[in-house]
Design a protein around this motif. Structure first.
Motif, mmCIF file in Angstrom:
data_model
loop_
_atom_site.group_PDB
_atom_site.id
_atom_site.type_symbol
_atom_site.label_atom_id
_atom_site.label_comp_id
_atom_site.label_asym_id
_atom_site.label_seq_id
_atom_site.Cartn_x
_atom_site.Cartn_y
_atom_site.Cartn_z
ATOM 1 N N CYS A 1 0.863 -1.172 0.000
ATOM 2 C CA CYS A 1 0.000 0.000 0.000
ATOM 3 C C CYS A 1 0.902 1.225 0.000
ATOM 4 C CB CYS A 1 -0.905 -0.009 1.220
ATOM 5 S SG CYS A 1 -1.918 1.470 1.403
ATOM 6 N N ALA A 2 1.022 1.863 -1.149
ATOM 7 C CA ALA A 2 1.868 3.047 -1.278
ATOM 8 C C ALA A 2 1.048 4.286 -0.951
ATOM 9 C CB ALA A 2 2.427 3.140 -2.693
ATOM 10 N N ALA A 3 1.560 5.077 -0.032
ATOM 11 C CA ALA A 3 0.834 6.257 0.419
ATOM 12 C C ALA A 3 1.550 7.530 -0.007
ATOM 13 C CB ALA A 3 0.694 6.232 1.937
ATOM 14 N N SER A 4 0.775 8.523 -0.345
ATOM 15 C CA SER A 4 1.326 9.845 -0.613
ATOM 16 C C SER A 4 0.819 10.785 0.459
ATOM 17 C CB SER A 4 0.897 10.337 -1.993
ATOM 18 O OG SER A 4 -0.508 10.456 -2.065
ATOM 19 N N GLY A 5 1.617 11.787 0.789
ATOM 20 C CA GLY A 5 1.217 12.699 1.845
ATOM 21 C C GLY A 5 1.977 12.429 3.123
ATOM 22 N N ARG A 6 2.419 13.501 3.762
ATOM 23 C CA ARG A 6 3.242 13.354 4.963
ATOM 24 C C ARG A 6 2.461 12.800 6.145
ATOM 25 N NH1 ARG A 6 5.947 19.145 5.528
ATOM 26 N NH2 ARG A 6 3.839 19.761 4.881
ATOM 27 N N ALA A 7 1.135 12.852 6.064
ATOM 28 C CA ALA A 7 0.328 12.399 7.194
ATOM 29 C C ALA A 7 0.393 10.892 7.399
ATOM 30 C CB ALA A 7 -1.116 12.821 7.001
ATOM 31 N N PHE A 8 0.882 10.154 6.410
ATOM 32 C CA PHE A 8 0.874 8.685 6.555
ATOM 33 C C PHE A 8 1.686 8.237 7.746
ATOM 34 C CE2 PHE A 8 0.277 4.420 5.312
ATOM 35 C CZ PHE A 8 1.472 3.740 5.507
ATOM 36 N N SER A 9 2.797 8.884 8.019
ATOM 37 C CA SER A 9 3.648 8.445 9.123
ATOM 38 C C SER A 9 2.982 8.636 10.479
ATOM 39 C CB SER A 9 4.990 9.176 9.087
ATOM 40 O OG SER A 9 4.793 10.559 9.266
ATOM 41 N N ARG A 10 1.913 9.415 10.513
ATOM 42 C CA ARG A 10 1.140 9.590 11.747
ATOM 43 C C ARG A 10 -0.269 9.030 11.590
ATOM 44 N NH1 ARG A 10 5.545 10.196 13.155
ATOM 45 N NH2 ARG A 10 6.468 11.903 14.340
ATOM 46 N N SER A 11 -0.408 8.087 10.693
ATOM 47 C CA SER A 11 -1.717 7.487 10.409
ATOM 48 C C SER A 11 -1.720 6.012 10.770
ATOM 49 C CB SER A 11 -2.069 7.634 8.926
ATOM 50 O OG SER A 11 -2.229 8.991 8.568
ATOM 51 N N ALA A 12 -2.716 5.609 11.536
ATOM 52 C CA ALA A 12 -2.966 4.186 11.718
ATOM 53 C C ALA A 12 -3.430 3.623 10.379
ATOM 54 C CB ALA A 12 -4.028 3.968 12.779
ATOM 55 N N MET A 13 -3.122 2.373 10.144
ATOM 56 C CA MET A 13 -3.408 1.773 8.858
ATOM 57 C C MET A 13 -4.130 0.443 9.018
ATOM 58 S SD MET A 13 -0.627 0.709 6.004
ATOM 59 C CE MET A 13 -1.072 -0.996 5.884
ATOM 60 N N GLY A 14 -4.901 0.105 8.016
ATOM 61 C CA GLY A 14 -5.599 -1.174 8.085
ATOM 62 C C GLY A 14 -5.803 -1.776 6.708
ATOM 63 N N TRP A 15 -6.188 -3.040 6.702
ATOM 64 C CA TRP A 15 -6.585 -3.733 5.489
ATOM 65 C C TRP A 15 -7.978 -4.310 5.704
ATOM 66 C CZ3 TRP A 15 -3.848 -3.905 0.942
ATOM 67 C CH2 TRP A 15 -2.506 -3.522 0.996
ATOM 68 N N PHE A 16 -8.808 -4.113 4.715
ATOM 69 C CA PHE A 16 -10.138 -4.710 4.673
ATOM 70 C C PHE A 16 -10.246 -5.522 3.390
ATOM 71 C CE2 PHE A 16 -12.881 -2.644 7.963
ATOM 72 C CZ PHE A 16 -11.909 -1.838 8.538
ATOM 73 N N ARG A 17 -11.249 -6.363 3.308
ATOM 74 C CA ARG A 17 -11.492 -7.104 2.080
ATOM 75 C C ARG A 17 -12.984 -7.241 1.847
ATOM 76 N NH1 ARG A 17 -9.274 -13.079 4.031
ATOM 77 N NH2 ARG A 17 -10.964 -13.544 5.512
ATOM 78 N N GLN A 18 -13.316 -7.423 0.571
ATOM 79 C CA GLN A 18 -14.712 -7.587 0.209
ATOM 80 C C GLN A 18 -14.840 -8.655 -0.860
ATOM 81 O OE1 GLN A 18 -16.727 -3.976 -0.976
ATOM 82 N NE2 GLN A 18 -18.731 -4.864 -0.491
ATOM 83 N N ALA A 19 -15.533 -9.724 -0.512
ATOM 84 C CA ALA A 19 -15.797 -10.802 -1.452
ATOM 85 C C ALA A 19 -17.101 -10.519 -2.193
ATOM 86 C CB ALA A 19 -15.885 -12.135 -0.704
ATOM 87 N N PRO A 20 -17.293 -11.111 -3.355
ATOM 88 C CA PRO A 20 -18.526 -10.865 -4.120
ATOM 89 C C PRO A 20 -19.771 -11.185 -3.301
ATOM 90 C CG PRO A 20 -16.918 -11.998 -5.471
ATOM 91 C CD PRO A 20 -16.362 -11.972 -4.083
ATOM 92 N N GLY A 21 -20.695 -10.259 -3.270
ATOM 93 C CA GLY A 21 -21.946 -10.468 -2.571
ATOM 94 C C GLY A 21 -21.872 -10.343 -1.065
ATOM 95 N N LYS A 22 -20.708 -9.940 -0.563
ATOM 96 C CA LYS A 22 -20.546 -9.819 0.892
ATOM 97 C C LYS A 22 -20.151 -8.395 1.266
ATOM 98 C CE LYS A 22 -19.296 -14.618 1.793
ATOM 99 N NZ LYS A 22 -18.333 -15.530 2.497
ATOM 100 N N GLU A 23 -20.314 -8.083 2.522
ATOM 101 C CA GLU A 23 -19.921 -6.777 3.015
ATOM 102 C C GLU A 23 -18.399 -6.704 3.173
ATOM 103 O OE1 GLU A 23 -23.905 -5.505 5.569
ATOM 104 O OE2 GLU A 23 -22.009 -5.876 6.583
ATOM 105 N N ARG A 24 -17.881 -5.483 3.150
ATOM 106 C CA ARG A 24 -16.460 -5.295 3.387
ATOM 107 C C ARG A 24 -16.155 -5.657 4.831
ATOM 108 N NH1 ARG A 24 -13.690 0.003 0.864
ATOM 109 N NH2 ARG A 24 -15.061 -0.756 -0.796
ATOM 110 N N GLU A 25 -15.100 -6.440 5.023
ATOM 111 C CA GLU A 25 -14.781 -6.899 6.369
ATOM 112 C C GLU A 25 -13.343 -6.549 6.740
ATOM 113 O OE1 GLU A 25 -14.796 -11.113 6.989
ATOM 114 O OE2 GLU A 25 -13.438 -11.513 5.301
ATOM 115 N N PHE A 26 -13.146 -6.355 8.029
ATOM 116 C CA PHE A 26 -11.831 -6.038 8.562
ATOM 117 C C PHE A 26 -10.905 -7.246 8.455
ATOM 118 C CE2 PHE A 26 -8.642 -4.361 11.262
ATOM 119 C CZ PHE A 26 -8.265 -5.378 12.114
ATOM 120 N N VAL A 27 -9.636 -6.980 8.128
ATOM 121 C CA VAL A 27 -8.630 -8.035 8.065
ATOM 122 C C VAL A 27 -7.530 -7.813 9.106
ATOM 123 C CG1 VAL A 27 -6.884 -9.168 6.637
ATOM 124 C CG2 VAL A 27 -9.051 -8.438 5.614
#
Length: 127
Positions: A22-48
């Motif tokens: 996950c390539a980020a632009s902007g200086r705020a990334f270094s002070r940003s919490a980060m996450g990954w989510f996923r979404q399968a067909p027909g399903k809601e986006r879920e936390f990973v």
């Protein structure tokens, strides 16, 4: 402002590994919490997985614990999701997300807590 671009998805067989970036632009990334989510067909986006901006705290959904590892390199403005022992049920579009956090050890696992989202990368695991 943080802009996020995911890469590294693809088609693999069950048991294989992939590393998403996950390539980020902007200086705020270094002070940003980060996450990954996923979404399968027909399903809601879920936390990973989630990681604090200091990198010291991580959190995973139960189904990926022991198989996936979230990490980040603030010097490179990049986050990662190492996925091992992939299963067909891991098939989904994977999204990188971030939000500015005051505390270095804060992490978040709710969709509504995040401010910035990438466009996603497809991961397909065949059986």
């Amino acid at each position: 402002q943080v802009q996020l671009v995911e890469s590294g998805g693809g088609l693999v067989q069950a048991g294989d590994s992939l590393r998403l970036s996950c390539a980020a632009s902007g200086r705020a990334f270094s002070r940003s919490a980060m996450g990954w989510f996923r979404q399968a067909p027909g399903k809601e986006r879920e936390f990973v997985a989630a990681i604090s901006w200091g990198g010291g705290n991580t959190y995973y959904t139960d189904s990926v614990k022991g198989r996936f590892t979230i990490s980040r390199d603030n010097a490179k403005n990049t986050g990662y999701l190492q996925m091992n022992s992939l299963r067909p049920e891991d098939t989904a579009v994977y999204y990188c997300t971030a939000r500015v956090a005051y505390y270095s050890d804060s992490y978040y696992y709710q969709y509504r807590d995040y401010s910035y989202w990438g466009q996603g990368t497809q991961v397909t695991v065949s059986s």
